[in-house]
Design an enzyme around this catalytic site. Structure first.
Site, short mmCIF file in Angstrom:
data_model
loop_
_atom_site.label_atom_id
_atom_site.label_comp_id
_atom_site.label_asym_id
_atom_site.label_seq_id
_atom_site.Cartn_x
_atom_site.Cartn_y
_atom_site.Cartn_z
N HIS A 67 0.86 -1.19 0.00
CA HIS A 67 0.00 0.00 0.00
C HIS A 67 0.89 1.24 0.00
CE1 HIS A 67 -3.87 -1.91 1.85
NE2 HIS A 67 -3.28 -2.73 1.00
N GLU A 69 0.98 3.82 1.89
CA GLU A 69 1.50 4.18 3.22
C GLU A 69 2.68 3.30 3.62
OE1 GLU A 69 -3.11 4.49 3.74
OE2 GLU A 69 -1.72 3.40 2.46
N CYS A 97 -6.20 1.96 5.85
CA CYS A 97 -6.87 0.70 6.19
C CYS A 97 -6.33 0.21 7.54
CB CYS A 97 -6.60 -0.32 5.09
SG CYS A 97 -4.90 -0.95 5.09
N CYS A 100 -2.43 -0.42 7.45
CA CYS A 100 -1.65 0.82 7.38
C CYS A 100 -1.77 1.62 8.67
CB CYS A 100 -2.06 1.63 6.16
SG CYS A 100 -1.64 0.81 4.61
#
Length: 168
Positions: A67, A69, A97, A100
């Site tokens: 992801h 992040e 999410c 993260c």
């Protein structure tokens, strides 16, 4: 037009600062989209300088943890040679999410600014708020909806185009 990687904070107000850095995160999201990835981008800023950049790479790397992040956290940690990202701010186009949010907490990032909410997985206030959970030993301040329309528009446009592609 590419924005600078640094900003003189004495010249602008707080909202303008957040918008400046969010535009950098949006540029990262555009990099993801260029690869056919969901357009999510993130930057980590410390003392007015970007020390970590990331964009969604799940399909490219076949890595569910890739992801925006997570990529930005790894780059910032390498830059600082520390897992603690104290004195840093993360700007991300989509609400983090659970994975993260957990990494943000574990990295000790004190501030997250995000663009648009994630109604399916948002853990910075939408479904739950892991970042400001008082039972954790570290909490992250959250600022929501910075350049919300632009960030949401990236995702809406991407998924609209995806649905319009002929199925094989």
């Amino acid at each position: 037009m590419r924005l600078r990687n640094t900003l003189d904070y004495s010249l602008v107000d707080e909202q303008a600062i957040h918008e400046f850095w969010m535009k950098q995160a949006i540029l990262e999201a555009n990099n993801a989209e260029a690869l056919g990835e969901v357009p999510i981008g993130a930057v980590i800023v410390r003392h007015g300088e970007i020390i970590g950049r990331g964009y969604n790479l799940r399909e490219t790397t076949q890595d569910s943890t890739a992801h925006a992040e997570m990529v930005a956290i790894r780059e910032a940690s390498n830059h600082l040679q520390s897992w603690r990202l104290l004195d840093c701010q993360m700007y991300v186009t989509l609400e983090p999410c659970p994975m993260c949010a957990g990494a943000i907490i574990q990295s000790r990032v004190p501030l997250v600014v995000y663009g648009t909410t994630d109604p399916k997985a948002g853990c910075a206030g939408t479904l739950m708020n892991l970042l400001e959970e008082p039972r954790f030993n570290h909490r992250t301040e959250v600022i929501r909806s910075v350049l919300q329309e632009e960030c949401a528009g990236l995702l809406t446009s991407f998924f609209r185009k995806l649905r319009q592609k002929p199925q094989i």
